[in-house]
Design a protein around this motif. Structure first.
Motif, short mmCIF file in Angstrom:
data_model
loop_
_atom_site.label_atom_id
_atom_site.label_comp_id
_atom_site.label_asym_id
_atom_site.label_seq_id
_atom_site.Cartn_x
_atom_site.Cartn_y
_atom_site.Cartn_z
N ALA A 138 -9.69 2.98 -0.60
CA ALA A 138 -9.00 3.70 -1.68
C ALA A 138 -7.60 4.12 -1.26
N THR A 139 -7.44 4.49 0.00
CA THR A 139 -6.12 4.93 0.46
C THR A 139 -5.09 3.81 0.41
N LYS A 140 -5.54 2.57 0.37
CA LYS A 140 -4.62 1.44 0.29
C LYS A 140 -4.06 1.27 -1.12
N TYR A 141 -4.69 1.92 -2.08
CA TYR A 141 -4.26 1.81 -3.47
C TYR A 141 -3.40 3.00 -3.90
N ILE A 142 -3.17 3.94 -3.00
CA ILE A 142 -2.49 5.18 -3.36
C ILE A 142 -1.19 5.33 -2.57
N ALA A 143 -0.12 5.66 -3.27
CA ALA A 143 1.16 5.96 -2.62
C ALA A 143 1.65 7.30 -3.14
#
Length: 214
Positions: A187-192
């Motif tokens: 999930a953290t790879k989809y959030i900036a």
């Protein structure tokens, strides 16, 4: 111009002459960033208020812009001052719905390239009749519904008031993604997260802007 709701929450209404060339001024604002990459044809703006976020979508040349605003008095105000704001709510590619976003999103069959929520959450809303709606907007169920209505590689965009609000949004987004089978690590790879204060410069008018490489 500022549109106020019950003397508490407020939303800016910008002066606009209705000409496409006049939209370039908004392209250096950090709020315009989602329109600088990826698809942007179909946009859903939740809580457009005085219409500022509509201007960013127009500047990005989005083809279909949908706004959902629960406060119909705000919609009436924008249309009343159409000579001031360029009649943005009546443009051919703009559709505005005066209703609760939960009902709109649950019945919508559309997919959106950008779903945009700009500082919809307000502490003052807790004192008004719109608190229940604004609380729903940031629930796990709501974020999952937004994600499910994104097109392939679509973007769900939040502009929060402060780090505390953004931290809550990020945590809720991770929970929403997990319901779609995405692990916390993935999930953290989809959030900036962009910290406006650390990336912005200020012009002589006092407005925050970002130096964009695009």
């Amino acid at each position: 111009m500022i549109v106020t709701i019950d003397g508490t929450a407020s939303s800016p209404m910008y002066k606009f002459d209705g000409k496409d060339g006049s939209l370039d001024i908004y392209k250096k604002d950090v709020e315009y960033l989602p329109y600088t990459f990826g698809k942007k044809d179909n946009v859903l703006i939740i809580g457009p208020g005085g219409g500022r976020d509509i201007l960013y979508a127009l500047a990005g040349k989005s083809k279909n812009i949908t706004g959902v605003e629960i406060n119909t008095s705000t919609i009436d105000a924008v249309r009343h001052f159409k000579d001031f704001n360029g009649d943005i709510y009546n443009k051919a590619n703009v559709k505005i719905y005066g209703e609760d976003v939960r009902y709109f999103i649950n019945r919508s069959k559309n997919k959106y390239d950008i779903i945009y929520l700009s500082m919809v959450m307000t502490s003052s809303a807790l004192q008004t009749g719109y608190a229940l709606n604004e609380n729903y907007i940031y629930t796990v169920e709501a974020l999952k519904a937004y994600i499910d209505h994104l097109s392939q590689n679509g973007k769900l965009v939040f502009l929060a008031h402060d780090e505390e609000d953004m931290s809550k949004i990020v945590a809720t987004a991770i929970s929403a993604l997990s319901r779609n089978g995405v692990s916390v690590e993935e999930a953290t790879k989809y959030i900036a997260v962009l910290n406006k204060d650390s990336t912005m410069t200020h012009n002589h008018g006092g407005n925050s802007q970002i130096d964009s490489p695009w």
